[in-house]
Design an enzyme around this catalytic site. Structure first.
Site, PDB file in Angstrom:
ATOM      1  N   ASP A 240     117.346  52.260  10.168  1.00  0.00           N
ATOM      2  CA  ASP A 240     117.085  53.094  10.994  1.00  0.00           C
ATOM      3  C   ASP A 240     118.331  53.429  11.925  1.00  0.00           C
ATOM      4  OD1 ASP A 240     114.967  54.132  13.033  1.00  0.00           O
ATOM      5  OD2 ASP A 240     116.071  52.647  14.305  1.00  0.00           O
ATOM      6  N   GLU A 302     118.429  56.532   7.145  1.00  0.00           N
ATOM      7  CA  GLU A 302     118.065  57.489   8.120  1.00  0.00           C
ATOM      8  C   GLU A 302     119.376  58.322   8.437  1.00  0.00           C
ATOM      9  OE1 GLU A 302     117.216  56.765  12.121  1.00  0.00           O
ATOM     10  OE2 GLU A 302     115.733  58.833  12.258  1.00  0.00           O
TER      11      GLU A 302
HETATM   12  C1  GLC Z   1     114.638  56.221  14.397  1.00  0.00           C
HETATM   13  C2  GLC Z   1     113.354  56.312  14.150  1.00  0.00           C
HETATM   14  C3  GLC Z   1     112.656  56.518  15.450  1.00  0.00           C
HETATM   15  C4  GLC Z   1     112.979  55.745  16.687  1.00  0.00           C
HETATM   16  C5  GLC Z   1     114.571  55.762  16.609  1.00  0.00           C
HETATM   17  C6  GLC Z   1     115.028  54.641  17.513  1.00  0.00           C
HETATM   18  O1  GLC Z   1     115.207  57.593  14.594  1.00  0.00           O
HETATM   19  O2  GLC Z   1     112.915  56.961  13.224  1.00  0.00           O
HETATM   20  O3  GLC Z   1     111.134  56.655  15.566  1.00  0.00           O
HETATM   21  O4  GLC Z   1     112.443  56.199  17.816  1.00  0.00           O
HETATM   22  O5  GLC Z   1     115.068  55.680  15.431  1.00  0.00           O
HETATM   23  O6  GLC Z   1     114.652  53.500  16.942  1.00  0.00           O
END
Ligand code: GLC
Ligand code: CA
Length: 577
Positions: A240, A302
């Site tokens: 993440d 991500e």
């Molecule tokens: C990432 C996740 C998202 C979350 C953010 C903070 O972007 O996909 O859902 O709110 O991180 O953890």
């Protein structure tokens, strides 16, 4: 070499099929059980695999309390297997105050009771294994919950041994935050702790303090957490928010741009608190010190990048960083057009030499693809679902599907601020409605709450189209989005061309995105009409190329020497060359 329209014109049609047969959504019924994947090397399973994102809160509620849970996923593993999925990525199910629905982790080595227990995860892993479905977890590396014991210790005093687990700084002389960095979830990225009279830093909500990865103790604690689940048979992680793991230590202000964000804060570029070079060295250490100790385990990123050249940095100089940095770039495009997609996909293909691409078109943070773009006259939501599915599932890289994408599920956005669950929607209303719309319950059947549970009010409302848009109804309809996805997935798993190269053809076409996949002596041609007007791709009957077998078709016909594609038309066929 540039392959112009001439190449495509010379697809000859030796065996004309009756038009009626071609108008079918697919020409062969999708298989009931998916064939085994032709995995070359066990450790490379992800290259032939399909990853399926499951948002546990919304997938299936086994104990009827309105919130999806791990047993709900276990109960639907047969469905996941039947779809031809190789791994699920389960978003955070760790103990959490749920300020950001699990992305605020209070204990990395446990499970939130509302989702189940560690034993449930063990069961999911074991039952998945029996079905060829691996389990990936979500590793929230940038921050913890403010309720995590590390942060509780850290904020208790300036001299606490955990103080340096997080990023604390003195106020400016006037008492204001240390610099101008804004949180992307609204307001300053700094929150003052009245007791110790310092600010702590949070890129996201104040309930999500950023970890200080420059502290070796943080690295040790986080690497231990990652390993804890690998030992239990988990196959790796979706990482993440990796971009924000490091920030400049001199706290240089970000450049401010005209205008304000959805929360009324002046726009800024975040260059000094994201995408720092240390991100890569740290991810390479995670790979080397934890992941590579366990064969076949992977890291999916991500990775929001502006283009492919930025994306490739995440593979590492010797492919020693992330196996699958997701190319998320396509998700944020306001429109999908043939020239733009061609250029972006070609960018990934030419840049990711040595690394393996991965594409996604939907996730829990973005509007669902089927309801993201304007509908051309005469086309339906199903057609958007089919053309985006055809794109994702015929590209070379590993597709990451979002639950319900295979049904053509659409956003079901809140209409009133009172109904909003996602805090960014509450803070940013009405400019930012939050992410509830794309997180509504999975639509299993036409029964109460779409079969998500047996009657308790789901945490988010089921989308109104659930009576017809659901797994049961779509399984019975040969022309459904679900059966179109099943056909494409079977194609991906069995056709030798689908493990081969990707090459754009007809590179000047403004309407139709055309490409070929070639491998094992076979070639598959993919035509996607992304335009709001029909398109005709002429066929030259005299050439040596011929259409051997149409494979997946929607809103397209082979007629009078050309392939006619209505807006959002899809034509996928094996050809000979
Ligand atoms: C990432 C996740 C998202 C979350 C953010 C903070 O972007 O996909 O859902 O709110 O991180 O953890
Ligand atoms: Ca439940």
């Amino acid at each position: 070499m540039r392959v112009g329209r001439a190449a495509l014109l010379s697809v000859a049609v030796a065996a004309f099929l009756p038009v009626a047969a071609q108008a079918q959504a697919m020409l062969q019924p999708p298989p009931k059980a998916m064939p085994a994947n032709p995995t070359v090397d066990q450790n490379d399973w992800y290259k032939t695999g399909i990853i399926y994102e499951v948002y546990p809160r919304s997938f299936a509620d086994s104990n009827n309390d309105g919130i999806g849970d791990i047993q709900g996923i276990v109960k639907h593993l047969d469905y996941v297997q039947s779809l031809g999925i190789d791994a699920i990525w389960m978003t955070p199910m760790f103990p959490s105050p749920q300020a950001d629905f699990g992305y605020d982790v209070a204990d990395y080595d446990n499970v939130d009771p509302q989702f189940g227990t560690v034993a449930d995860v063990d069961q999911l892993v074991a039952q998945g294994k029996g079905r060829g479905v691996k389990v990936l977890l979500d590793f929230v590396v940038n921050h913890t919950s403010d309720q995590h014991p590390w942060f509780q210790q850290s904020k208790s005093s300036r001299t606490n041994p955990y103080r340096d687990f997080y990023i604390w700084r003195d106020p400016k002389a006037d008492g204001s935050p240390p610099n101008n960095w804004a949180s992307i979830f609204g307001g300053s990225a700094w929150t003052l702790d009245p007791k110790t009279k310092q600010y702590y830093y949070h890129f996201f909500y104040p309930q999500q303090p950023d970890l200080n990865w420059r502290n070796p103790k943080v690295e040790k604690a986080m690497f231990d957490a990652a390993e804890w689940w690998l030992k239990r048979g988990v196959y790796g992680y979706r990482l993440d928010a990796v971009d924000t793991m490091f920030e400049r230590t001199d706290l240089k202000d970000n450049t401010v741009y005209p205008g304000v964000d959805a929360f009324g804060v002046p726009n800024q570029d975040h260059v000094n608190n994201s995408k720092q070079p240390e991100v890569h060295t740290e991810l390479q250490r995670l790979r080397q010190m934890v992941i590579d100790k366990y064969p076949g385990r992977i890291l999916v990123g991500e990775t929001w990048t502006s283009d492919a050249s930025e994306l490739v940095q995440y593979y590492g100089p010797r492919n020693n960083e992330l196996q699958l940095p997701m190319f998320l770039n396509l998700i944020s495009l306001p429109a999908l057009t043939a020239p733009d997609l061609r250029q972006r996909i070609t960018g990934v293909e030419t840049n990711s030499v040595g690394g393996w691409p991965s594409f996604a078109l939907s996730n829990h943070d973005s509007r669902r693809a089927a309801s993201r773009y304007p509908l051309p006259a005469g086309a339906s939501t199903d057609d958007w679902a089919k053309i985006t599915g055809a794109l994702l599932l015929t590209l070379r890289g590993t597709p990451v599907l979002y639950y319900g994408e295979e049904l053509g599920m659409v956003n079901n956005d809140p209409q009133r601020i009172e109904d909003v669950q996602d805090v960014i929607g509450k803070k940013g209303w009405p400019k930012e409605k939050g992410r509830d719309g794309e997180r509504t319950p999975m639509q299993w059947d036409a029964s109460t709450n779409a079969g998500f549970n047996t009657g308790a009010k789901p945490w988010l409302p089921v989308a109104p189209d659930y009576k017809t848009r659901n797994v049961a109804a779509e399984s019975a309809d040969p022309h459904s989005v679900l059966n179109f996805y099943r056909t494409l997935i079977a194609l991906r798993r069995t056709h030798p061309a689908m493990s081969g190269d990707w090459k754009a053809v007809d590179t000047d076409d403004k309407q139709v995105l055309a490409y070929q996949r070639s491998g094992g002596g076979k070639t598959v041609l993919v035509l996607l009409n992304l335009d709001s007007k029909p398109a005709d791709v002429p066929i030259e009957k005299t050439d040596t190329m011929e259409i051997v077998r149409p494979l997946a078709i929607n809103r397209a016909l082979l007629i009078s020497g050309s392939i006619h594609l209505d807006p959002l038309g899809v034509y996928v066929a094996e050809i000979t060359r």
